[in-house]
Every structure is written in structure tokens, then in C-alpha cells.
Design a protein around this motif. Structure first.
Motif, PDB file in Angstrom:
ATOM      1  N   LYS A 312       0.852  -1.191   0.000  1.00  0.00           N
ATOM      2  CA  LYS A 312       0.000   0.000   0.000  1.00  0.00           C
ATOM      3  C   LYS A 312       0.887   1.241   0.000  1.00  0.00           C
ATOM      4  O   LYS A 312       1.100   1.876   1.034  1.00  0.00           O
ATOM      5  CB  LYS A 312      -0.931   0.001   1.212  1.00  0.00           C
ATOM      6  N   GLU A 315       0.714   4.995   2.000  1.00  0.00           N
ATOM      7  CA  GLU A 315      -0.245   4.857   3.096  1.00  0.00           C
ATOM      8  C   GLU A 315       0.510   4.288   4.294  1.00  0.00           C
ATOM      9  O   GLU A 315       1.294   3.354   4.157  1.00  0.00           O
ATOM     10  CB  GLU A 315      -1.388   3.927   2.697  1.00  0.00           C
ATOM     11  N   VAL A 331      -2.709   8.980   4.202  1.00  0.00           N
ATOM     12  CA  VAL A 331      -2.510   8.743   2.774  1.00  0.00           C
ATOM     13  C   VAL A 331      -1.959  10.037   2.178  1.00  0.00           C
ATOM     14  O   VAL A 331      -2.368  11.129   2.562  1.00  0.00           O
ATOM     15  CB  VAL A 331      -3.807   8.316   2.062  1.00  0.00           C
ATOM     16  N   TYR A 494      -7.426   6.085  -6.278  1.00  0.00           N
ATOM     17  CA  TYR A 494      -7.573   7.100  -5.241  1.00  0.00           C
ATOM     18  C   TYR A 494      -7.959   6.467  -3.909  1.00  0.00           C
ATOM     19  O   TYR A 494      -8.342   5.294  -3.831  1.00  0.00           O
ATOM     20  CB  TYR A 494      -8.643   8.119  -5.648  1.00  0.00           C
ATOM     21  N   TRP A 495      -7.825   7.292  -2.864  1.00  0.00           N
ATOM     22  CA  TRP A 495      -8.386   6.963  -1.559  1.00  0.00           C
ATOM     23  C   TRP A 495      -9.523   7.937  -1.268  1.00  0.00           C
ATOM     24  O   TRP A 495      -9.433   9.128  -1.588  1.00  0.00           O
ATOM     25  CB  TRP A 495      -7.362   7.138  -0.442  1.00  0.00           C
ATOM     26  N   ASP A 496     -10.560   7.473  -0.633  1.00  0.00           N
ATOM     27  CA  ASP A 496     -11.585   8.328  -0.038  1.00  0.00           C
ATOM     28  C   ASP A 496     -11.430   8.267   1.475  1.00  0.00           C
ATOM     29  O   ASP A 496     -11.455   7.176   2.072  1.00  0.00           O
ATOM     30  CB  ASP A 496     -12.993   7.860  -0.416  1.00  0.00           C
ATOM     31  N   VAL A 510     -11.047   4.970   5.524  1.00  0.00           N
ATOM     32  CA  VAL A 510     -10.090   5.179   4.441  1.00  0.00           C
ATOM     33  C   VAL A 510     -10.272   4.017   3.481  1.00  0.00           C
ATOM     34  O   VAL A 510     -10.053   2.862   3.850  1.00  0.00           O
ATOM     35  CB  VAL A 510      -8.640   5.219   4.957  1.00  0.00           C
ATOM     36  N   ALA A 512      -9.642   2.566  -0.567  1.00  0.00           N
ATOM     37  CA  ALA A 512      -8.990   2.703  -1.868  1.00  0.00           C
ATOM     38  C   ALA A 512      -9.912   2.186  -2.959  1.00  0.00           C
ATOM     39  O   ALA A 512     -10.627   1.199  -2.772  1.00  0.00           O
ATOM     40  CB  ALA A 512      -7.682   1.923  -1.879  1.00  0.00           C
ATOM     41  N   SER A 588     -10.809  13.207  -1.059  1.00  0.00           N
ATOM     42  CA  SER A 588     -10.317  12.220  -2.026  1.00  0.00           C
ATOM     43  C   SER A 588      -8.887  12.568  -2.414  1.00  0.00           C
ATOM     44  O   SER A 588      -8.598  13.713  -2.778  1.00  0.00           O
ATOM     45  CB  SER A 588     -11.203  12.198  -3.274  1.00  0.00           C
ATOM     46  N   LYS A 591      -3.848   8.632  -6.116  1.00  0.00           N
ATOM     47  CA  LYS A 591      -2.572   7.957  -5.903  1.00  0.00           C
ATOM     48  C   LYS A 591      -1.575   8.358  -6.983  1.00  0.00           C
ATOM     49  O   LYS A 591      -1.943   8.717  -8.089  1.00  0.00           O
ATOM     50  CB  LYS A 591      -2.774   6.439  -5.941  1.00  0.00           C
TER      51      LYS A 591
END
Length: 591
Positions: A312, A315, A331, A494-496, A510, A512, A588, A591
Motif C-alpha cells: 500500500k 499509506e 494517505v 484514489y483513496w476516499d 479510508v 482505496a 479524495s 494515488k
């Protein structure tokens, strides 16, 4: 007496002159005497050589930057060249004059690299009027240019010319060089000794001769072990920020972060001091050390341990050793702006927020009109516990400010708050205080990204108080840019990092995911989410330029605010909610 015709007289005179000239070289000097001893014959003019500048150097990072584009701007003149296989370049600028600035752009190991350098003095050949000057371009010269200019090297290059070149003197360049090299040596042990990063001959290792680098090149290798090419823009950005603020200790702090390295697998996440601003307004500065894998606490407690899953990238988690106090999940985006989720493991409360490198900015840097997103818990809006306010905040050059709020349902009209009586002043911690009359209304902090974008994050609750009388809110201020629709087939990972208040239940997470653009029609993008196949239509530059909008349907309608110059955006519910309805705030991070 017979008269002589005028034409004949002229012809005789000409013949006399010619005969005298022919005889005058006989050796007794009589020819010179005939011209008159008080009126010597003028010497023939000797053409003067046109002044020019001959520049040369090597671009390298510990390995030659081969086939790279070289652009040069001087006080007078400009030119371009291409580096050879050894990273060397040379060009001559006819009519050019020092100082000159050099920009080298290329790739190394699949990473795009941009380096800058300076040539402020050289050696002039009197006969040819050519001034020869050397200017290597390396990660060290990039750092030194940032220190000298107290700004991003790219910005200096853009404006470089006669006026901006005036700040590039030998004394200033020597001072900036000594400052950077001294701080680097003290923090990392990398010692350049008598090497001048700009002028000393640099022989770089190449693909065909990987061991051919000279002593200078090997020191660049040692620096590269601590500062990856992807890390360099962030390090340079922090050097520039510290030089701008005039904080004499800042350069040492940046070099300490260089020694402490970066998050494994994520070079953009560099060690150092980071500011955190959470949803409820609490803000503080934490030290992150990836060499020791430690995250500092706010008090005398032991630092939290950092753990990261290699699968990851970008992160990581920070938690107390016993796992009973608190846990942070971070992140990080490519611009140095990221997000986090925090969990209080004793009472179960959670929150989310923003993280970015600590910087200092003067009040004048905040001037101008900003789009304002103001969210959180307001004490006077029962039964609506949580609320979003969208508006504009204008910081004026005279230290005053004015604000207006949009009608939330349409964002069509921004109504001024004529009773706010706002002023702002610089703070000792690098931010500004926004006052309403004599009372503090908010505290704001700026973050300039390595690409020069400047955004602001603020709070009405910097101490993180949790009382019914306290306004527990945060701000995001941006200067919006029109969004550009992607092509069909475009994917983004992306991550939220989500906050969702529904009644008494608060959830954060979190997660992905991946979105793929499947259609584009006018200003509407259709995208599909990988995790569950959800299809959504998103309208761009609506209802305001630089915003995105998702209409209500099977899911809550959403306003999204991209943060310019970063890979981060904020999504909120587009309709105000009651105490029993869902209140959405999602950060958001691409990455």
C-alpha cells in the motif's frame, strides 16, 4: 597669360597627388611630411568583436542526464542545447551577457527530472570578447538556487532577465552555496569539501561506464541515497519556503529531514514537520521521522510507531506502542498534500483531516479573492448540527477582508456579510489570524506545492475544544481553475477519507478504489467505480467554475471542490441536512 580650364586644373591636381603618393614611400619620410605634421592621416578602423557568452557544464544526479533539453536565459540573450551521453552541454550566445540561468529537463530511470543552475561570472577573452562560464546542473544546484532566490527555481527561470538577474551576484551565490552545503554536511555527513557545485568539473557515470564518475559524481550518489528524484521537488520546495520566511533554522530542519529519508515506496512523503488540520478544527504540527519510523505526539509521551504495508504505497499508520491510546491512518498525494483518519481508542471518537508540510507565509501572500468552503459543527444552528458554507473570502492589501456566502441550494448569489468587520495579520507560526472586530475569528495556514500552487487551510477551533459553545469548523480556500474532462478510458486510483454524520452515528473510513471514465458528453463525465460497479454522471464546472456536481438519484447529491495544483478534492452533500440526515465530507486523494 593663357588660362587653364578648370577641368584640366582638377586633373593636374589629381595627378600631382597620385605622383606624390607614389613617391612618398621612398624612405625619407617626405611623403608623411607632405600631409602636414599637425594633421596625421587617420588610422584604418579595426572592427570590434561582438560580445558573447560561451556556456558549458554537465547535468547529472549521480548518473548523467543524457539527451536532456537545455534552455538558457541570460541578462541579455537566450538559447538552447541538448546534453550528450555524458550529460555534457555547450552553447554560445552571440550578444549574450551574464548572469545566466540554465534549465535542464530530461528523464532518468523513468522519472521526469528538471534541474536549474546559474552562471554569474566567467573569464573573458579580450580579443574575441567571449566570456566563458561553467554551470553544472545537479540536485545540489537546484537546492542552492532555491535558497538564493527564496523561491521555486522554476519561478525564477520564468521571469529571468536583466531585472531578476540582478539578484544573482557572486557574493549571493557563494552565501547560498555555503549555507546549503554546511547544513547538508551537519545533517547528513555529506561533505563536498572544496567542490564548487556549479563550476567544478563534473564527470558523471553513464550507462556504458557506470563506474566512471569522479569524486563530485560520487557525492551526488550519496545524496541520491537520501533524496530520491521524486523527493527532490518537495525538498527544494521546503528550502524555498524557509528562505522566504527568513527562518535561519529552517534550512537545518530541511536537511535533517533529508537525513531521515522518506516513506519506503513513497518518495513524495519526506520526513519533516507536518501541519495537521482536522474536520473539527484542531491543528498542530507533528514531526515525522521515516528513518526511525516515529511520529511525534503533542506532549511528553513517547512518539508513536509508524508501520507501513509495502503493498500500500503512500499509506501508513501511526499508533502508540500499546495500541490503546490513538491511531492515525495517513494517505499522501503526489503534491505533498494528503489526508488522514484519527481514532481515539479510549472513547471511540474519530475524525478526518488534512496533512501538509509546515510552511511559513507572510500576510501579503494571502491577498486576493478565494473560494471558501467552511464546514463543521456550528453551535447556533440547531437542529442542523453540521453544516457547509460556500462563499468567497477576499483578503485586501490594506489588511482588511470581506466575506460573502452563497445561497446553498443554487450557489447563484453570494450575499456579503456587511457586519463581519474582518481584518487579518501575520502570526509567529507562519499563518495568519482572521479577526472579526477585536475577536479572533479563525486561523489560516497556507501550503505552496512544488508546482507553485498555493491553497489555504483554516480553523475556528485551533485548540480542538469540544464544547457546545465552540464553533468546531475548518476552512479550505482555493483559487479555482476550470476542470478539464478526461478522455474515455481514463482511470484514476484514489483513496476516499470519509466523514459521514447520520444522527448520533459518526463513521469515518479510508477506502482505496478506482474510477474509469466510460463516456463524455458535453460537460458530463460518466464513470464506473471498480469496487462495486457503481455508475455515476458528474457535471463539470457546475454550478461554479472549477466545481463538479453529482445529481441526486440512488445516492446523495454531491458538490465536489478540486484543490488546484494538487491531487486532492473535497466532496460534500449539495443539500443542507437536518440532524437526522446524512452529513457528508469526503477528502479524495489520487494515488
Amino acid at each position: 597669360m593663357t588660362s587653364i580650364p578648370p577641368t584640366f586644373r582638377a586633373g593636374c591636381a589629381a595627378a600631382l597627388v597620385l605622383s606624390l603618393a607614389a613617391c612618398g614611400g621612398g624612405g625619407d619620410g617626405s611623403g608623411l611630411a607632405l600631409t602636414g605634421s599637425n594633421n596625421p592621416a587617420p588610422a584604418a578602423d579595426t572592427p570590434k568583436a561582438e560580445p558573447s557568452v560561451q556556456l558549458s557544464g554537465t547535468a547529472a544526479t549521480g548518473a548523467a542526464l543524457a539527451s536532456a533539453t537545455v534552455a538558457v536565459k541570460c541578462a541579455t540573450g537566450s538559447g538552447s542545447a541538448t546534453t550528450d551521453a555524458s550529460g555534457a552541454y555547450a552553447l554560445k550566445l552571440e550578444g549574450g551577457a551574464l548572469p545566466c540561468m540554465i534549465k535542464v529537463t530530461g528523464t532518468q530511470g523513468g522519472v521526469e527530472v528538471t534541474l536549474h543552475s546559474l552562471a554569474e561570472a566567467g573569464t573573458t577573452d579580450a580579443a574575441s570578447a567571449t566570456t566563458s562560464a561553467a554551470a553544472n546542473a545537479t540536485p545540489l544546484t537546484e537546492m542552492i538556487v532555491a535558497q538564493l532566490s527564496a523561491g521555486l527555481p522554476a519561478d525564477l527561470f520564468t521571469s529571468f532577465g536583466t531585472a531578476s538577474g540582478a539578484q544573482v551576484t557572486t557574493d549571493k551565490l557563494v552565501a547560498a552555496t555555503n549555507a546549503v552545503l554546511t547544513a547538508l554536511k551537519e545533517a547528513t555527513g555529506i561533505d563536498l569539501g572544496a567542490i564548487d557545485p556549479f563550476k567544478t568539473q563534473l564527470v558523471a557515470a553513464t550507462t556504458s561506464a557506470p563506474d566512471a564518475g569522479n569524486a563530485y559524481d560520487k557525492l551526488l550518489d550519496a545524496l541520491g541515497d537520501k533524496v530520491a528524484l521524486e523527493s527532490l521537488p518537495q525538498v527544494v520546495n521546503q528550502i524555498a519556503s524557509g528562505a522566504t520566511s527568513g527562518n535561519s533554522g529552517s534550512l537545518g530542519e530541511v536537511m535533517t529531514s533529508v537525513d531521515q529519508g522518506y516513506l519506503p515506496g513513497c518518495p513524495v512523503m519526506v520526513s519533516g514537520k507536518y501541519r495537521l488540520v482536522d474536520f473539527f478544527g484542531r491543528t498542530n504540527v507533528r514531526q515525522i521521522d521515516f528513518k526511525a519510523m516515529k511520529f511525534s505526539t503533542l506532549d511528553s509521551q513517547a512518539p508513536y510507531d509508524i508501520t507501513a504495508d509495502p503493498a500500500k504505497a503512500c499509506e501508513f499508520v501511526a499508533a502508540d506502542a500499546a495500541g490503546t491510546a490513538a491511531r492515525f491512518t495517513f494517505v499522501m498525494g503526489s503534491s505533498g498534500l494528503g489526508s488522514y483518519r484519527t481514532e481515539n481508542l479510549q472513547n471511540g471518537k474519530t475524525s478526518i483531516g488534512y496533512i501538509f508540510p509546515q510552511q511559513s507565509h507572510t500576510a501579503s501572500e494571502f491577498t486576493g479573492e478565494w473560494r471558501m468552503l467552511h464546514s463543521g459543527a456550528f453551535p447556533d444552528n440547531t437542529p442542523i448540527v453540521f453544516e457547509h458554507v460556500v462563499g468567497k473570502l477576499n483578503f485586501q492589501a490594506d489588511g482588511k477582508a470581506d466575506v460573502c456566502d452563497y445561497d446553498y441550494a443554487t450557489l447563484g448569489t453570494c450575499s456579503p456579510d456587511t457586519e463581519a468587520n474582518l481584518t487579518f495579520v501575520s502570526r509567529d507560526d507562519g499563518g495568519i489570524t482572521l479577526n472579526s472586530g477585536a475577536a479572533q475569528a479563525a486561523v489560516m495556514y497556507g501550503y505552496r506545492t512544488p508546482n507553485g500552487a498555493f491553497n489555504v487551510f483554516g480553523t475556528t477551533n485551533p485548540d480542538g475544544l469540544n464544547t457546545p459553545q465552540t464553533e468546531q469548523t475548518n476552512f479550505v480556500l482555493t483559487k479555482p481553475q476550470a476542470t478539464v474532462l478526461p478522455a474515455v478510458g481514463f482511470t484514476v486510483k484514489y483513496w476516499d477519507v470519509s466523514f459521514n454524520q447520520a444522527g448520533a452515528n459518526r463513521t469515518t473510513s479510508v477506502a482505496a478504489d478506482i474510477n474509469t471514465t466510460t463516456a463524455v458528453s458535453g460537460d458530463v463525465e460518466t464513470k464506473t467505480r471498480t469496487s462495486d460497479g457503481r455508475v455515476t454522471d458528474v457535471r463539470n464546472n457546475y454550478p461554479l467554475t472549477g466545481m463538479r456536481y453529482r445529481a441526486p438519484g440512488a445516492y446523495t447529491s454531491i458538490y465536489q471542490f478540486p484543490i488546484p495544483g494538487t491531487s486532492v478534492g473535497v466532496s460534500i452533500n449539495s443539500a443542507q441536512t437536518s440532524q437526522t440526515q446524512s452529513h457528508v465530507y469526503v477528502i479524495s486523494v489520487n494515488k
